[in-house]
Write a protein that holds these residues in place. Structure first.
Motif, short mmCIF file in Angstrom:
data_model
loop_
_atom_site.label_atom_id
_atom_site.label_comp_id
_atom_site.label_asym_id
_atom_site.label_seq_id
_atom_site.Cartn_x
_atom_site.Cartn_y
_atom_site.Cartn_z
N PHE A 74 0.85 -1.18 0.00
CA PHE A 74 0.00 0.00 0.00
C PHE A 74 0.89 1.24 0.00
O PHE A 74 1.73 1.40 0.89
N PRO A 75 0.74 2.14 -1.01
CA PRO A 75 1.57 3.35 -1.04
C PRO A 75 1.17 4.33 0.05
O PRO A 75 -0.02 4.67 0.19
N GLY A 76 2.14 4.81 0.82
CA GLY A 76 1.85 5.67 1.95
C GLY A 76 1.24 7.01 1.57
O GLY A 76 0.60 7.66 2.41
N ASP A 77 1.42 7.44 0.31
CA ASP A 77 0.86 8.72 -0.11
C ASP A 77 -0.47 8.56 -0.85
O ASP A 77 -0.95 9.49 -1.51
N PHE A 78 -1.08 7.39 -0.73
CA PHE A 78 -2.31 7.10 -1.47
C PHE A 78 -3.40 8.12 -1.19
O PHE A 78 -4.17 8.49 -2.09
N PHE A 79 -3.48 8.59 0.05
CA PHE A 79 -4.54 9.53 0.42
C PHE A 79 -4.06 10.98 0.49
O PHE A 79 -4.74 11.83 1.09
N ILE A 119 11.78 0.22 12.64
CA ILE A 119 11.17 1.16 11.70
C ILE A 119 10.48 0.41 10.56
O ILE A 119 11.05 -0.50 9.97
N ALA A 120 9.26 0.82 10.26
CA ALA A 120 8.52 0.21 9.16
C ALA A 120 9.26 0.39 7.84
O ALA A 120 9.92 1.41 7.61
N LYS A 121 9.13 -0.59 6.98
CA LYS A 121 9.72 -0.51 5.64
C LYS A 121 8.66 -0.20 4.58
O LYS A 121 8.98 0.20 3.47
N GLY A 122 7.40 -0.40 4.93
CA GLY A 122 6.30 -0.15 4.02
C GLY A 122 4.98 -0.35 4.73
O GLY A 122 4.92 -0.41 5.96
N PHE A 123 3.90 -0.51 3.92
CA PHE A 123 2.57 -0.63 4.50
C PHE A 123 1.74 -1.62 3.69
O PHE A 123 2.03 -1.89 2.53
N GLN A 124 0.68 -2.11 4.32
CA GLN A 124 -0.21 -3.03 3.62
C GLN A 124 -1.63 -2.90 4.19
O GLN A 124 -1.81 -2.61 5.38
N THR A 162 4.72 -2.76 7.53
CA THR A 162 5.45 -3.99 7.24
C THR A 162 6.94 -3.77 7.50
O THR A 162 7.45 -2.65 7.37
N GLY A 163 7.63 -4.86 7.86
CA GLY A 163 9.08 -4.79 8.07
C GLY A 163 9.50 -4.12 9.36
O GLY A 163 10.67 -4.06 9.70
N GLY A 164 8.57 -3.58 10.10
CA GLY A 164 8.79 -2.86 11.36
C GLY A 164 7.45 -2.32 11.81
O GLY A 164 6.45 -2.41 11.09
N THR A 165 7.42 -1.71 12.98
CA THR A 165 6.13 -1.27 13.53
C THR A 165 6.03 0.23 13.77
O THR A 165 5.00 0.70 14.23
N ILE A 166 7.06 0.99 13.45
CA ILE A 166 7.07 2.43 13.74
C ILE A 166 7.01 3.23 12.44
O ILE A 166 7.83 3.02 11.53
#
Length: 301
Positions: free
Chosen positions: A81-86, A113-118, A149-153
């Motif tokens: 999920f792209p972080g700038d989607f909204f 640290i998060a690496k991305g989102f889903q 994803t890849g981290g929680t922050i």
């Protein structure tokens, strides 16, 4: 299950002189199901004002929100999920908000640290729902959830909905969490929870400064729901850093340790004012260090 309203005296000595605004009010509730937090979510929404249209224009007051459920399968599990989607220049994606892996070295170690989102999948997609942890995670507004994803922050940043590049600020931010549990802080040896939000004001840099203050979401218990919201009189909240659990869902062997999120509710983003000098900010940090929260219980169920 319970719900509280906190009159946040934290920073009252510095917030009022610098911004002409009252100290923030914190909305907090947790419990085993949607009904446990519904009243507090509704109170937060009402305090922010009416829901604005998802258009790339500026509204006077009101709120915007994300419940993830209209997002297409192309940006849902198993896809990133792209972080700038909204933060987009057309409806219905125009919300003036972005999600980014935290760049602040004070936020946590690199592996945290998060690496991305889903986004989680829908039943109709044929993919496992709720990231494969259907028994451990709940939804507030069916049926998608959001998680790093890849981290929680990760960081939450606001932008002018009309141009998507100018930093913005808001009156408040509220987040629905699922599966928040009590943990022991090994540094302080005090009980806390595995979901925390650091809040940054419009005279601060989310990527480098210490937060103005931090709050943990209340423990909901396994599979329950928690809501944490902060509200100011004026749009002075520039961003936040969120820690959603200790183990990201894509590295978890079981869902008991996973924290995900549902609705994000926030005041209409407005163009952030010019920051105050850093010398004044340092004075504010010193004063904030001596302040505390006064809690007032709203009800006990």
């Amino acid at each position: 299950m319970f719900s509280i309203r906190i009159s946040a005296l934290l920073g009252a000595l510095i917030l009022a002189p610098l911004t002409g605004t009252a100290a923030p009010v914190v909305f907090s509730a947790a419990g085993p199901d949607k009904a446990s937090i519904q009243a507090e979510v509704d109170a937060f929404r009402n305090a922010l004002g009416s829901l604005n249209q998802n258009e790339p224009v500026n509204f006077e007051g009101g709120r915007r929100q994300i419940n993830w459920d209209a997002a297409p399968d192309a940006v849902s599990d198993p896809n990133p999920f792209p972080g700038d989607f909204f933060n987009f220049n057309a409806a219905p994606r125009a919300r003036g908000i972005e999600f980014r892996p935290s760049e602040n070295p004070k936020a946590g170690s690199p592996d945290q640290i998060a690496k991305g989102f889903q986004l989680s999948s829908t039943e109709a997609s044929g993919e496992p729902v709720r990231f494969g942890f259907e028994e451990d995670l709940s939804v507030f507004s069916p049926e998608r959830l959001f998680a790093p994803t890849g981290g929680t922050i990760f960081d939450v940043l606001f932008f002018d909905p009309a141009d998507q590049t100018t930093p913005g600020a808001t009156r408040g931010l509220g987040i629905v969490f699922t599966n928040v549990n009590e943990i022991l802080d090994y540094e302080t040896q005090k009980k806390t929870t595995n979901a925390k939000v650091d809040f940054f004001l419009n005279d601060q840099d989310v990527t480098s400064d210490h937060p103005a203050f931090s709050l943990n979401a209340e423990a909901s218990g396994p599979g329950g729901l928690s809501f944490l919201g902060v509200l100011f009189d004026d749009p002075i909240l520039a961003g936040a850093t969120v820690q959603a659990g200790l183990i990201p869902f894509d590295q978890a062997a079981k869902g008991a340790h996973v924290v995900a999120m549902d609705d994000f509710i926030f005041g209409e983003p407005t163009v952030a004012p010019v920051p105050v000098p850093s010398s004044v900010l340092l004075l504010g940090s010193a004063l904030i260090g001596g302040a505390a929260f006064a809690r007032r219980r709203r009800r006990m169920i």
